[in-house]
Design a protein around this motif. Structure first.
Motif, short mmCIF file in Angstrom:
data_model
loop_
_atom_site.label_atom_id
_atom_site.label_comp_id
_atom_site.label_asym_id
_atom_site.label_seq_id
_atom_site.Cartn_x
_atom_site.Cartn_y
_atom_site.Cartn_z
N GLU A 193 54.54 -25.29 -48.93
CA GLU A 193 55.94 -25.70 -49.01
C GLU A 193 56.58 -25.78 -47.63
O GLU A 193 57.49 -26.58 -47.41
N GLN A 194 56.10 -24.96 -46.71
CA GLN A 194 56.68 -24.99 -45.37
C GLN A 194 56.51 -26.36 -44.73
O GLN A 194 57.44 -26.88 -44.10
N ARG A 195 55.35 -26.98 -44.89
CA ARG A 195 55.13 -28.29 -44.29
C ARG A 195 55.99 -29.35 -44.98
O ARG A 195 56.48 -30.27 -44.31
N LYS B 244 50.85 -29.30 -50.70
CA LYS B 244 51.51 -28.04 -51.06
C LYS B 244 50.52 -26.96 -51.47
O LYS B 244 50.73 -25.77 -51.21
N LYS C 249 58.95 -28.92 -46.13
CA LYS C 249 60.29 -28.76 -45.55
C LYS C 249 60.32 -29.30 -44.11
O LYS C 249 61.31 -29.92 -43.70
N GLU C 250 59.26 -29.06 -43.36
CA GLU C 250 59.21 -29.58 -41.98
C GLU C 250 59.22 -31.11 -41.98
O GLU C 250 59.90 -31.73 -41.15
N VAL D 162 50.62 -25.30 -40.23
CA VAL D 162 51.77 -24.41 -40.07
C VAL D 162 51.42 -23.16 -39.26
O VAL D 162 52.32 -22.43 -38.82
#
Length: 472
Positions: free
Chosen positions: A101-103, A94, A105-106, A50
């Motif tokens: 969490e960003q990954r 995670k 969601k991606e 990220v």
């Protein structure tokens, strides 16, 4: 599978392949199921963390993962992961500050884009498969939308298509972590699983947990219907048990009386095509081997040399695959194999209409829901001009050079030969069956017209998998 066993399996995987492979496995754990094409696209699109730093996952990791044991092949080029393994890998991703969490969601956003063409497919089975992937992606991005979709699907299945209950409830269970706020939905899913499997006591225990909301519960604005008490207390079929065996006579104790069965018992009825219910494609299609051979033999009588064997080429055949193609297709295949210089693994080539009917029956009748299946007479596999192969990405340029066309990501292993000097033999293959049926069923004849109609399908479903007594 026990947690400590899974932890050892993941640790062993990392030791064998390295951190980069493990990271790809973590990324690929998000979809409910993967195909080689989806896994390749994940590999191609997520080569950085990220923070924009490269993670250097080698391309060979795609193949390594599919055969690593982390996934199980549940259909042709369709792989599923144990729910506990999936959860551990996603948690690993995670908990890594380079992804977090960003990954997740991606990955979810990517999955929604990837499945969009499948949601618009004319094939209802492809649509259903894509819907399950959409629920998965939404669970991490918009959990309320996912809960609403799953709630609607469960309620509709309960009212109209109870064979779907276990499949949809399994999705709910798999997504328990991102849908943890929707406790009523999770309880409802567990209850419906038990209800569909006939565990009425277990189902009642789950539904009693939400009875305080009345006979209906609402989740994300969706009304969830609960089975009534009569459905949860219906009588089970009467059963019998062996009470005594002596001198070739079996006494069976049955509720309501005693039945005597003389020995020897009659021969069991022959298995028919419609009786095949396994979710294993190779096993299901292998069961009709005897009938297949008769159909192929009669086809070659109707149209001599319409099919030729290609098992003399540098190929390896999977499962119950018949090594037949039309002669021009075989010649083109040989050129592609010779040029690449390695062995080609073939998952499917020529299919008889019996094999195709087995495949066609599974999505409609089984909980396994094989996502792609053409109706008998419509599949190019019945033309002797189609192949499903392993390592389709590596073989694609060689096959396309010699007249084979890749079908595309909706059926990634599939290639059709589109060169010249071919014929359409599908009507002949149907006629071959119609003639065999009439030869063996003179009082139940069907029209010999080479057309696959309802009467032909009914007789094919009622045909013995080992073949007919008379062949000529």
């Amino acid at each position: 599978m026990k947690t400590d066993t899974i932890q050892r399996q993941i640790k062993s995987f990392k030791k064998r392949f390295g951190e980069a492979h493990l990271l790809l496995a973590c990324h690929a754990a998000l979809p409910l199921a993967i195909t080689p094409d989806l896994l390749y696209c994940i590999w191609a699109n997520f080569q950085q963390d990220v923070k924009g730093r490269g993670i250097d996952i080698p391309w060979v990791a795609v193949t390594d993962l599919l055969f690593s044991g982390l996934w199980e092949e549940v259909g042709l080029e369709i792989y599923e992961m144990d729910a506990t393994i999936r959860e551990m890998l996603l948690n690993y991703l995670k908990d890594n500050h380079n992804f977090g969490e960003q990954r997740i969601k991606e990955l979810s956003e990517f999955l929604l884009v990837y499945i969009q063409p499948q949601l618009e497919s004319d094939d209802p089975d492809i649509q259903e498969f894509a819907k399950a992937q959409r629920w998965t992606a939404q669970a991490y991005l918009r959990p309320k939308a996912s809960a609403k979709g799953l709630g609607l699907a469960l309620s509709r299945a309960y009212q109209h298509d109870r064979d779907d209950l276990i499949r949809i409830a399994a999705v709910v269970e798999t997504l328990a972590e991102p849908l943890s706020k929707f406790k009523k939905l999770l309880i409802y899913g567990r209850g419906m699983t038990r209800f569909a499997r006939g565990d009425l006591k277990g189902a009642k225990a789950e539904f009693d947990k939400i009875r305080r909301w009345g006979n209906q519960a609402h989740v994300a604005g969706v009304r969830l219907l609960l089975p009534n008490n009569q459905e949860l207390t219906r009588e089970k079929p009467k059963s019998f048990r062996v009470y005594w065996v002596t001198s070739g006579i079996v006494i069976l104790v049955l509720v309501g009386g005693v039945n005597w069965v003389q020995s020897p018992p009659p021969d069991p009825p022959s298995i028919k095509v419609k009786d095949i219910t396994t979710c294993s494609l190779s096993k299901g299609m292998a069961e009709v081997h005897g009938l297949d051979q008769q159909l192929i033999d009669r086809l070659n009588i109707l149209r001599p040399n319409s099919l030729v064997s290609f098992d003399d080429l540098n190929v390896e055949m999977d499962g119950a695959t018949w090594p037949y193609l039309q002669a021009p297709a075989k010649q083109a295949l040989q050129q592609a194999i010779d040029e690449r210089g390695i062995r080609l693994v073939v998952a499917s080539a020529y299919r008889t209409i019996a094999q195709q009917l087995v495949l066609w029956n599974l999505p409609r009748d089984e909980l396994c829901r094989i996502p792609i299946a053409a109706r008998p007479s419509r599949s190019n596999h019945q033309s002797g001009l189609a192949l499903d192969i392993r390592d389709y990405q590596g073989w694609r340029p060689f096959l396309e050079k010699y007249g084979w066309r890749w079908l595309g990501p909706t059926d990634a292993p599939h290639f059709d030969y589109v060169g010249s000097n071919t014929i359409d033999i599908r009507a002949n293959s149907i006629l071959a069956f119609q003639q065999l049926w009439n030869l063996n069923n003179p009082t139940d004849r069907i029209e010999e017209n080479g057309s696959y109609d309802a009467e032909t399908e009914q007789r094919l479903n009622n045909s013995p998998v080992d073949g007919f007594p008379k062949e000529s």
